[in-house]
Design a protein around this motif. Sequence first.
Motif, PDB file in Angstrom:
ATOM      1  N   SER A   1      43.854  48.442  45.804  1.00 57.16           N
ATOM      2  CA  SER A   1      44.091  47.008  45.831  1.00 57.16           C
ATOM      3  C   SER A   1      43.134  46.318  44.872  1.00 57.16           C
ATOM      4  O   SER A   1      42.154  46.918  44.396  1.00 57.16           O
ATOM      5  CB  SER A   1      43.873  46.457  47.244  1.00 57.16           C
TER       6      SER A   1
ATOM      7  N   GLU B   1      40.390  40.782  50.539  1.00 57.06           N
ATOM      8  CA  GLU B   1      41.086  42.054  50.805  1.00 57.06           C
ATOM      9  C   GLU B   1      40.146  43.116  51.362  1.00 57.06           C
ATOM     10  O   GLU B   1      40.590  44.039  52.038  1.00 57.06           O
ATOM     11  CB  GLU B   1      41.727  42.598  49.515  1.00 57.06           C
TER      12      GLU B   1
ATOM     13  N   ASP C   1      48.636  42.489  56.478  1.00 59.98           N
ATOM     14  CA  ASP C   1      48.356  42.821  55.076  1.00 59.98           C
ATOM     15  C   ASP C   1      47.713  44.206  54.966  1.00 59.98           C
ATOM     16  O   ASP C   1      48.037  44.981  54.055  1.00 59.98           O
ATOM     17  CB  ASP C   1      47.434  41.767  54.461  1.00 59.98           C
ATOM     18  N   GLN C   2      46.805  44.516  55.903  1.00 61.59           N
ATOM     19  CA  GLN C   2      46.175  45.835  55.905  1.00 61.59           C
ATOM     20  C   GLN C   2      47.207  46.932  56.186  1.00 61.59           C
ATOM     21  O   GLN C   2      47.157  48.015  55.606  1.00 61.59           O
ATOM     22  CB  GLN C   2      45.075  45.878  56.970  1.00 61.59           C
TER      23      GLN C   2
END
Length: 502
Positions: free
Chosen positions: A364, A393, A439-440
């Motif tokens: 990412s 993130e 999101d993870q």
Amino acid sequence: MENLNYEQELNSLMQRRFEELDELNKKGILPYAYNYDVNAYSNDIKSNYETYEGKDVKIAGRIMTMRRMGKASFAHIQDNQGKIQIYLKKDDIGEYYDIFRLLDIGDIIGVEGYVFKTKTGEISVHAKSFQLLAKSIRPIPIAKEVIDENGNKIVYDQFADKELRYRQRYVDLIVNPEVKEVFIQRSKIITEIRKYLDDNGLLEVETPILQPLYGGASARPFVTHHNALDIDLYLRIADELYLKRLIVGGFDGVYEISKDFRNEGMDRTHNPEFTMLELYVAYKDYFWMMEFVENMIATIAKKVFGKTEFEIEGSIVNFNPPWKRISMVDELKNYTGIDVLQATNDELKKVLKSKNVDLEGGESKGKLIDLLFEATIQPTLIQPTFVMDYPVELSPLAKKHRSREGLVERFEGFVLGREICNAFSELNDPLDQKQRFIDQSKMRDEGDEEAHQIDEDYVRALEYGMPPTAGLGIGIDRLVMLLTNQSSIRDVLLFPQMKPQK
């Protein structure tokens, strides 16, 4: 051939000791005693000779040297504090003097006698009696010192092989007693951490080691199976989510010093089983936590070592507050000339390639920024430094920065280029937390094995309301490494994980 000769010599020595053991049994001498009433120790006697001179004492320890003569003999025994000489005279101990010839270096004995100084001025114990407490069957590797013709000291047979010392720590502690001091200091450090936290009103708690969902960090877990429930469980990688549930429940400050487990690589700063301090304090943020951390570590250093300045691996490091504070993204901009938050993934990869950083693919943007930081800024952080404000993130459990888009309120503490702590203004918005978990989860689907799982129960806890909270994690092993000037994590773990022997 050399190894074969060693084994033959070892077998011969052990055979002789078995014969001595058999002879002791025939004489009615119990080779493995039940107890011995010790009332004095080596260093206490030597440090307070005026108090002990002429007085009877009972000491016990392992024989480390022996010098037998006709009607008198000398030996040094090693106890919990150090070594002291004993003097045995046949006229004083009678038939037991003959038994002394059946003893070896490594045997553990108890000695009763009075304290005196020899003609050479060495503080010793003149034995009135002694008792065999444990017969050593396997010879301990005692180093031999020889002075050559030029006056140089040559040492033979040292127990110096690092891997063997880790595998046989019990032998390492016997023949390298300075190693023990590191572990005594480790214990004192942990004691002072507890005292500092207790004195500041935090409550020590215990949370599960076996967890149905692992979380609180980015790492791969160890998996086990619970037979009665017929479910897989994970050894915890962190304590965070359970401790923050306690903040939800009404505790204002909690901490845990725990064993955590991460199924990752091993190197000089990583062991799959390690000791972590985690603490959480309600109504505080990461600015408050920075001051708390630097004051705590400085206090511990003063309490245990009497100083805050240390020479570590050739560098002078000062833990006295305040520690330097820098922004991760600002430092990277100063170093690379690019704004890493605005840069594309391809631009970041290009810079990383120029730094010879290998990429596995699928990283990412946050991971790329972190790798760039590790390759450029982190090695330069010699003095204690707080690196602040990480990409969102990288920190799915940290609160969004109050003034900078794309960042979270997080800091890590670095010394000599090593991370020693990690802290957040904790995320307490359940909707934001749920989206971060989602999101993870997408990152996991794309191949990131260390991305966080979705923990629905933790989100539910946040939905009841968690006050503003500051959280902290400190790697105890790494902190001990620094304060005791040890270059490998294995040197601060009594029994580090090792590859199986062939």
